[in-house]
Enzyme design. Structure first.
Site, short mmCIF file in Angstrom:
data_model
loop_
_atom_site.label_atom_id
_atom_site.label_comp_id
_atom_site.label_asym_id
_atom_site.label_seq_id
_atom_site.Cartn_x
_atom_site.Cartn_y
_atom_site.Cartn_z
N HIS A 81 0.82 -1.21 0.00
CA HIS A 81 0.00 0.00 0.00
C HIS A 81 0.85 1.26 0.00
O HIS A 81 0.38 2.33 -0.38
CB HIS A 81 -0.93 0.03 1.21
CG HIS A 81 -1.82 -1.17 1.32
ND1 HIS A 81 -2.78 -1.47 0.39
CD2 HIS A 81 -1.88 -2.16 2.25
CE1 HIS A 81 -3.41 -2.57 0.73
NE2 HIS A 81 -2.88 -3.02 1.85
N HIS A 106 5.79 6.67 6.63
CA HIS A 106 5.43 6.16 5.31
C HIS A 106 4.92 7.31 4.45
O HIS A 106 4.78 8.45 4.95
CB HIS A 106 4.37 5.05 5.42
CG HIS A 106 3.12 5.49 6.07
ND1 HIS A 106 2.90 5.38 7.43
CD2 HIS A 106 2.00 6.08 5.58
CE1 HIS A 106 1.71 5.86 7.74
NE2 HIS A 106 1.13 6.31 6.62
N HIS A 108 2.36 8.98 1.11
CA HIS A 108 1.17 8.94 0.27
C HIS A 108 1.33 9.93 -0.87
O HIS A 108 1.96 10.99 -0.71
CB HIS A 108 -0.08 9.31 1.07
CG HIS A 108 -0.40 8.38 2.19
ND1 HIS A 108 -1.15 7.23 2.01
CD2 HIS A 108 -0.07 8.43 3.50
CE1 HIS A 108 -1.26 6.61 3.18
NE2 HIS A 108 -0.62 7.32 4.10
N HIS A 125 3.87 10.53 6.66
CA HIS A 125 3.20 10.40 7.95
C HIS A 125 4.15 9.72 8.94
O HIS A 125 4.52 8.56 8.75
CB HIS A 125 1.92 9.57 7.82
CG HIS A 125 0.81 10.29 7.13
ND1 HIS A 125 -0.32 9.64 6.67
CD2 HIS A 125 0.64 11.61 6.85
CE1 HIS A 125 -1.13 10.54 6.11
NE2 HIS A 125 -0.58 11.73 6.21
N THR A 192 -5.71 6.65 8.32
CA THR A 192 -6.24 6.91 6.97
C THR A 192 -6.31 5.64 6.13
O THR A 192 -6.64 5.70 4.95
CB THR A 192 -5.39 7.96 6.23
OG1 THR A 192 -4.07 7.42 5.99
CG2 THR A 192 -5.29 9.25 7.03
N THR A 193 -6.02 4.52 6.74
CA THR A 193 -6.13 3.22 6.09
C THR A 193 -6.97 2.30 6.98
O THR A 193 -7.06 2.53 8.19
CB THR A 193 -4.75 2.57 5.86
OG1 THR A 193 -4.07 2.46 7.12
CG2 THR A 193 -3.91 3.41 4.91
#
Length: 242
Positions: A81, A106, A108, A125, A192-193
């Site tokens: 992801h 990580h 995005h 993040h 957010t996941t």
């Protein structure tokens, strides 16, 4: 009749297995996450992230972030992801006399958070946890600019396959990722996941950091888009640190 019953049992078993398989998620249609049995908070939660931050009418407070990061061994993993950097002992940050240990960071693309309806090319993040298991995130908005020296080795050797791992040479100090100014927008939100768990304390740093065009494109070559759309505020207030 015996054969029919056997067939029916097999069919029910297959259906049950298929239901479990639906727990796998992706970014093709994030609105469907909440339809999965274990992820209903993604649909029913009232404090979901990310959000669109409108910079007018924010409540200003004095609650500076105290950064106590330190050099740590790091492992880079493609989890299917995103690209995630796990830190063995990355230090901590404190706010309002509460301390949170840095666990991982990580990326995005584009930025999940919007500022006045606009995304940045990427966001990092930084995920933290305290002794009670509560989570806090520091979000670093990323714009195109100079090469990021701290992330140079990571972005030159990004793991391209799911579950692929790489160790970086030497140690990484997350303090070197931060901009000089740490004023931020703060709010209560969620992961957010999936499973979109709430109770996460968010701090979106106002001043963006930079990655080069090449670094940004190297990430996008693996993850074209891995951002959840912004969610409703539902009456939440957003603070702004001085």
């Amino acid at each position: 009749m015996k054969y029919f019953v056997t067939f029916l049992c097999l069919l029910m078993t297959s259906a049950s297995f298929a239901e479990n398989k639906t727990q796998n998620w992706d970014y093709k249609n994030p609105s469907l996450w909440g339809e999965m049995p274990d992820f209903q908070t993604c649909k029913l939660g009232q404090e979901q992230s990310p959000i669109n931050i409108k910079t007018s009418h924010l409540k200003k407070i004095m609650a500076p972030l105290e950064i106590n990061y330190q050099s740590s061994n790091a492992e880079v993993i493609n989890n299917g992801h995103t690209i995630q950097v796990n830190l063995k002992n990355g230090g901590s940050f404190s706010v309002k006399n509460k301390s949170y240990e840095l666990v991982q960071f990580h990326f995005h693309t584009p930025s999940e958070e919007k500022i006045n309806d606009k995304n940045y090319p990427m966001v990092a993040h930084l995920v933290h946890k305290n002794n009670e298991g509560h989570l806090a995130v520091i979000a670093l908005l990323i714009k195109e600019g100079k090469e990021n020296k701290t992330l140079k080795e990571i972005f030159e050797h990004l793991p391209t396959e799911q579950n692929e791992k790489k160790d970086i040479h030497g140690e990484l100090d997350a303090k070197n990722l931060l901009p000089g100014q740490l004023n931020y927008y703060g709010f209560h939100g969620s992961l957010t996941t999936p499973p979109c768990s709430e109770g996460v304390l968010w701090h979106v740093i106002k001043k963006p950091i930079e990655l080069s065009k090449t670094q940004i494109q190297s990430f996008k070559s693996i993850f074209k888009s891995n951002a959840r759309p912004v969610q409703a505020l539902n009456g939440r207030s957003i603070i702004e640190s001085n």
